[in-house]
Write a protein that holds these residues in place. Structure first.
Motif, mmCIF file in Angstrom:
data_model
loop_
_atom_site.group_PDB
_atom_site.id
_atom_site.type_symbol
_atom_site.label_atom_id
_atom_site.label_comp_id
_atom_site.label_asym_id
_atom_site.label_seq_id
_atom_site.Cartn_x
_atom_site.Cartn_y
_atom_site.Cartn_z
ATOM 1 N N ARG A 388 0.830 -1.212 0.000
ATOM 2 C CA ARG A 388 0.000 0.000 0.000
ATOM 3 C C ARG A 388 0.863 1.260 0.000
ATOM 4 O O ARG A 388 0.605 2.204 -0.744
ATOM 5 C CB ARG A 388 -0.878 0.032 1.246
ATOM 6 C CG ARG A 388 -2.157 -0.708 1.094
ATOM 7 C CD ARG A 388 -3.265 0.050 1.843
ATOM 8 N NE ARG A 388 -4.558 -0.397 1.382
ATOM 9 C CZ ARG A 388 -5.275 -1.318 2.022
ATOM 10 N NH1 ARG A 388 -4.821 -1.875 3.105
ATOM 11 N NH2 ARG A 388 -6.444 -1.687 1.542
ATOM 12 N N LYS A 391 2.382 1.869 -3.301
ATOM 13 C CA LYS A 391 1.426 2.365 -4.289
ATOM 14 C C LYS A 391 1.115 3.840 -4.055
ATOM 15 O O LYS A 391 0.942 4.586 -5.019
ATOM 16 C CB LYS A 391 0.137 1.548 -4.266
ATOM 17 C CG LYS A 391 -0.831 1.964 -5.368
ATOM 18 C CD LYS A 391 -1.965 0.998 -5.553
ATOM 19 C CE LYS A 391 -3.067 1.565 -6.408
ATOM 20 N NZ LYS A 391 -2.667 1.926 -7.770
ATOM 21 N N ASP A 395 1.626 6.349 -7.086
ATOM 22 C CA ASP A 395 0.539 7.196 -7.589
ATOM 23 C C ASP A 395 0.921 8.669 -7.511
ATOM 24 O O ASP A 395 0.624 9.441 -8.423
ATOM 25 C CB ASP A 395 -0.742 6.945 -6.789
ATOM 26 C CG ASP A 395 -1.359 5.593 -7.125
ATOM 27 O OD1 ASP A 395 -0.902 4.978 -8.104
ATOM 28 O OD2 ASP A 395 -2.283 5.164 -6.414
ATOM 29 N N GLN A 398 3.362 9.461 -10.339
ATOM 30 C CA GLN A 398 2.693 9.519 -11.643
ATOM 31 C C GLN A 398 1.765 10.729 -11.738
ATOM 32 O O GLN A 398 1.664 11.348 -12.797
ATOM 33 C CB GLN A 398 1.927 8.223 -11.888
ATOM 34 C CG GLN A 398 2.870 7.030 -12.041
ATOM 35 C CD GLN A 398 2.156 5.751 -12.424
ATOM 36 O OE1 GLN A 398 0.963 5.597 -12.214
ATOM 37 N NE2 GLN A 398 2.898 4.815 -12.995
ATOM 38 N N ALA A 399 1.101 11.079 -10.625
ATOM 39 C CA ALA A 399 0.222 12.250 -10.641
ATOM 40 C C ALA A 399 1.033 13.508 -10.934
ATOM 41 O O ALA A 399 0.586 14.384 -11.673
ATOM 42 C CB ALA A 399 -0.508 12.380 -9.307
ATOM 43 N N GLN A 404 -1.127 16.127 -13.073
ATOM 44 C CA GLN A 404 -2.423 16.175 -12.402
ATOM 45 C C GLN A 404 -2.327 16.910 -11.071
ATOM 46 O O GLN A 404 -3.289 17.511 -10.624
ATOM 47 C CB GLN A 404 -2.946 14.757 -12.150
ATOM 48 C CG GLN A 404 -3.360 14.034 -13.418
ATOM 49 C CD GLN A 404 -3.717 12.583 -13.128
ATOM 50 O OE1 GLN A 404 -2.938 11.844 -12.540
ATOM 51 N NE2 GLN A 404 -4.895 12.181 -13.544
ATOM 52 N N VAL B 63 -9.358 5.701 -4.694
ATOM 53 C CA VAL B 63 -8.928 4.768 -5.733
ATOM 54 C C VAL B 63 -10.091 3.854 -6.132
ATOM 55 O O VAL B 63 -10.312 3.586 -7.314
ATOM 56 C CB VAL B 63 -7.725 3.926 -5.255
ATOM 57 C CG1 VAL B 63 -7.296 2.967 -6.345
ATOM 58 C CG2 VAL B 63 -6.585 4.819 -4.853
ATOM 59 N N GLY B 237 -2.050 2.339 -14.057
ATOM 60 C CA GLY B 237 -1.557 3.712 -14.035
ATOM 61 C C GLY B 237 -1.854 4.447 -15.319
ATOM 62 O O GLY B 237 -2.530 3.909 -16.178
ATOM 63 N N ASN B 239 -1.223 6.918 -12.220
ATOM 64 C CA ASN B 239 -2.020 7.372 -11.087
ATOM 65 C C ASN B 239 -3.461 6.885 -11.166
ATOM 66 O O ASN B 239 -4.398 7.658 -11.064
ATOM 67 C CB ASN B 239 -1.973 8.904 -10.987
ATOM 68 C CG ASN B 239 -2.599 9.397 -9.709
ATOM 69 O OD1 ASN B 239 -2.705 8.640 -8.743
ATOM 70 N ND2 ASN B 239 -3.031 10.644 -9.693
ATOM 71 N N ASN B 240 -3.662 5.592 -11.379
ATOM 72 C CA ASN B 240 -4.970 4.945 -11.379
ATOM 73 C C ASN B 240 -5.875 5.354 -12.528
ATOM 74 O O ASN B 240 -7.055 5.030 -12.523
ATOM 75 C CB ASN B 240 -5.716 5.192 -10.063
ATOM 76 C CG ASN B 240 -4.969 4.600 -8.884
ATOM 77 O OD1 ASN B 240 -4.619 3.430 -8.909
ATOM 78 N ND2 ASN B 240 -4.698 5.411 -7.889
ATOM 79 N N ASN B 243 -7.095 2.146 -13.810
ATOM 80 C CA ASN B 243 -7.392 1.082 -12.850
ATOM 81 C C ASN B 243 -8.840 0.624 -13.012
ATOM 82 O O ASN B 243 -9.735 1.445 -13.165
ATOM 83 C CB ASN B 243 -7.168 1.590 -11.424
ATOM 84 C CG ASN B 243 -6.728 0.478 -10.499
ATOM 85 O OD1 ASN B 243 -6.904 -0.691 -10.809
ATOM 86 N ND2 ASN B 243 -6.163 0.838 -9.371
ATOM 87 N N GLU B 251 -4.879 -6.192 -6.641
ATOM 88 C CA GLU B 251 -3.859 -5.428 -5.914
ATOM 89 C C GLU B 251 -4.096 -5.494 -4.410
ATOM 90 O O GLU B 251 -3.170 -5.719 -3.625
ATOM 91 C CB GLU B 251 -3.915 -3.955 -6.336
ATOM 92 C CG GLU B 251 -3.042 -3.591 -7.506
ATOM 93 C CD GLU B 251 -2.940 -2.084 -7.653
ATOM 94 O OE1 GLU B 251 -3.953 -1.381 -7.445
ATOM 95 O OE2 GLU B 251 -1.850 -1.598 -7.978
ATOM 96 N N THR B 252 -5.352 -5.284 -4.018
ATOM 97 C CA THR B 252 -5.670 -5.253 -2.596
ATOM 98 C C THR B 252 -5.384 -6.601 -1.937
ATOM 99 O O THR B 252 -4.842 -6.676 -0.845
ATOM 100 C CB THR B 252 -7.150 -4.882 -2.400
ATOM 101 O OG1 THR B 252 -7.422 -3.722 -3.156
ATOM 102 C CG2 THR B 252 -7.459 -4.613 -0.952
#
Lengths: 429, 291
Positions: A388, A391, A395, A398-399, A404, B63, B237, B239-240, B243, B251-252
């Motif tokens: 987690r 990730k 994220d 990448q954002a 973004q 997410v 990605g 950033n999702n 997804n 993933e979870t």
């Protein structure tokens, strides 16, 4: 008659003892070991070869080495085997799985297995940078095996064409930017530099932050430093390479196809795993070089790759046998052979002192870069709840790279969410 | 046979199917529900009852919300065009043209490929600058785009690939349906002077409705079940932005080791799919023109 009788007794006892010993020798210890393959190439064959050599030397130990897919698959399979009551005794798994494995109470520390001083000396014989991901709570849980770092591959022909010295690759961020600008040719769709940002963005980012003088987490795995100014600055720099300086494509850059981009001359420099070295060597139609990553405050790269772990659900004999196997696989000669055949780092100074690796490094100097860089290496991002937390950082990166969010925003959010996840693992938390 | 015996006989006949269904469908559903109201257990921290905590977490999980929305767009984006394309291709290869067999095969080929193989091919198609798509666009003077690295482009890119992959499969059903339409209808329509379009719209399309229902159900279900390509192409990605629910469940469960939260999302997906199925059967029972 008394002495005779006792002699007879002694002979009988000796006979019984001897019988017992031969029975023990005939009884083989069975070991099951899972191992992952994260890069291409005939790695399974090499592992099978090493295991066969080990069995030839140790007829009383029977090793079943099972190829278990990528790092994620290997961990899932090993843990599933554990729950099904048919556990493996040892496995090669991702070095950063350590906290999850401890949390699952699945592994045993090597400090609790080693017995002799000689074994303790062995435990201390590896490069310290490679041990960082295997140590926590004051103990060593993972022994380095297939380990890599990030290096910079560069196209010497393109350096020459741009009027740069091909034997003097950029060593600082400023030089990197200057060189990248000289190497970028927008009309030809040719970029100066590509740093991949899918797959393992946190790994590449670990290099940038380390170079800026800041690691991403503490050694206890319960604290992250995502919103430190040096970290934000590192992400700002990465983002600016594409958005502002245009020396790198905007948006994210695909990990899987980056090597192809480099081989086709679409980028003059790429940051990638040392695991790619053999593939680039085989396929490059141009003169290429391998360099250490550049420095801002200092040079830096995270290590990567897989460690040996021994599982808790094992008998005394199995642990001894597993130790034997691990010591065999990490012995200088085997480590040297493994490094030459795969491109992974030799894990100890002793392996680089073997004649085989000495010769190889002379014949193919890039193989030395990863080793020399170990001096500046740090642990790969690894915490409790590691999937987690990783990730969150992925994220955020990448954002920011896709525009973004600003780097401050993205990293600030990631840090506050990581804090929430890691709170229960802090003392008094 | 006494009624009692007939009863036993009936149950015995049902048993093989019932055992399989219960073991592999119904019991796992119940187990998922149970595990979604417990915390994930590790040897260090045993599982405990947490009630609806996980479900409350869903609402706060950006997410999850993004994956759900992405899935919605992915469903709309793939289902309608791939059905339309399937009908078009079916009508085209139903005509008596030379090389018909080859053409049918060509349309069907993407279906034969495993999704992972297809995704690997498309990964290189979508590669900026050196990929096939950018090279073709370059002929028209368009500069390269970062198809999979741009949050605005990545989902449409996946949709296009999925349509390419799915349409050929649906075409087969339409082709079979077209061939079962009696040719007299066409002759009659021609005698009446109906245009090709009104023949299609007034005769062929209504007669294809049962097939469309079947394909629609399948396509919608697929749009929630397809996940293989994400492993290769984007890993959800950047950033999702790409997804999808099923990938997030994976993933979870396997990356975060949070099996109970994964079970919670699975329940949501199950309810969603069950509702979809119910709605469709109810709706189309009235509308579909069965002969």
């Amino acid at each position: 008659m008394k002495p005779f009788r006792s002699l007879k007794m002694a002979a009988m006892a000796a006979a019984v003892g001897l019988a017992g010993m031969t029975a023990a020798a005939a009884e083989t210890t069975k070991l099951t070991m899972y191992y992952p393959v994260a890069v291409g190439g005939p790695l399974t064959k090499i592992v099978d070869g090493l295991v066969a050599d080990f069995e030839a030397e140790n007829p009383d130990i029977d090793v079943e080495a099972i190829y278990a897919g990528n790092y994620n698959d290997a961990r899932i399979k090993a843990l599933a085997a554990l729950q099904s009551g048919e556990p493996a005794q040892l496995s090669v798994m991702f070095s950063i799985d350590i906290y999850d494995l401890i949390e699952q109470d699945a592994i045993v520390a090597f400090d609790d297995i080693v017995e002799t001083d000689e074994e303790r000396a062995w435990l201390a014989s590896f490069y310290p940078a490679l041990m960082e991901n295997g140590q926590t709570l004051g103990k060593t849980w993972g022994i380095p095996f297939q380990r890599s770092t990030i290096v910079m591959y560069y196209n010497k022909d393109m350096f020459r064409a741009a009027g740069l010295d091909p034997d003097n690759p950029p060593a600082t961020w400023d030089e990197l930017l200057t060189a990248s600008k000289a190497l970028t040719d927008a009309d030809k769709g040719q970029y100066g530099l590509m740093i991949p940002s899918t797959g393992y963005p946190y790994w590449m980012f670990g290099a940038l932050t380390m170079q800026n003088g800041q690691v991403l987490m503490n050694g206890d795995g319960n604290e992250t430093y995502f919103d430190k100014p040096a970290v934000v600055e590192a992400l700002t720099f990465w983002h600016a390479l594409g958005a502002e300086h245009k020396v790198m494509p905007e948006g994210t850059i695909e990990w899987g196809t980056l090597r192809q981009n480099f081989l086709e001359g679409k980028t003059a420099m790429m940051w990638h795993s040392t695991g790619n070295l053999t593939a680039v060597k085989k396929n490059a139609s141009f003169d290429f070089g391998v360099a250490m990553l550049p420095a801002r405050e200092q040079r830096g790269t995270p290590t990567g790759g897989g460690n040996f772990y021994i599982f808790k659900q094992t008998s005394e004999e199995e642990r001894r046998a597993a130790m034997k196997l691990i010591r065999f696989m990490t012995s200088p000669e085997r480590a040297a052979q493994w490094s030459i055949e795969t491109g992974y780092i030799g894990i100890s100074q002793a392996s680089y002192d073997t004649q085989a690796l000495k010769d190889y490094v002379v014949e193919f100097p890039p193989a030395k870069v990863a080793r020399d860089q170990l001096e500046f290496a740090t642990a790969e991002l690894s915490t409790y709840q590691t999937g987690r937390v990783r990730k969150l950082l992925d994220d955020a990166i990448q954002a920011a790279l896709t525009g973004q969010k600003t780097p401050e925003e993205a990293l600030g959010e990631a840090q506050s969410q990581a804090d929430r996840l890691l709170k229960p693992y802090r003392q008094g938390g | 046979m006494t009624p009692r015996m007939a009863n036993v006989y009936g149950w015995l006949l049902l048993m093989p199917a019932a055992i399989l269904l219960i073991a592999f469908t119904h019991w796992p559903t119940v187990a998922t529900l149970i595990s979604s109201v417990y915390s994930p257990g590790t040897p260090v921290r045993p599982a405990r009852f947490i009630g609806l905590d996980n479900y409350r977490l869903l609402v706060d999980d950006p997410v999850f919300i993004q994956a759900a929305l992405n899935n919605l767009w992915f469903a709309i984006g793939t289902v309608v065009p791939s059905i339309a394309l399937a009908i078009l291709m079916a009508i085209w290869v139903n005509e008596n043209i030379p090389g018909r067999g080859l053409l049918r095969l060509a349309y069907f080929t993407p279906t034969i490929l495993p999704m992972v193989a297809a995704a690997n091919i498309w990964l290189f198609f979508y590669t900026p600058d050196i990929g096939l798509i950018d090279q073709v666009l370059a002929l028209f003077g368009s500069s390269g785009r970062n198809w999979l690295g741009d949050p605005d482009l990545v989902l449409p890119s996946l949709i296009v690939m999925t349509i390419w992959k799915e349409a050929g499969f649906f075409m087969i059903f339409y082709l079979a349906a077209l061939q079962s339409i009696p040719p007299e209808l066409r002759e009659a329509a021609m005698l009446e002077g109906a245009s090709r379009w009104s023949f299609f719209w007034k005769v062929t399309f209504p007669l294809l409705m049962p097939t469309t229902l079947f394909v629609l159900v399948n396509a919608l279900l697929n749009s929630f079940k397809l996940v293989d390509h994400l492993f290769i192409l984007t890993k959800g990605g950047p950033n999702n932005a790409s997804n999808l629910l099923l990938y997030y469940i994976y993933e979870t469960a396997f990356s975060f080791f949070d099996t109970s939260y994964a079970a919670t999302i699975t329940m949501v997906l199950l309810v969603l799919l069950a509702l979809l199925a119910l709605a469709k059967f109810w709706l189309f029972e009235k509308r579909v023109h069965y002969q």
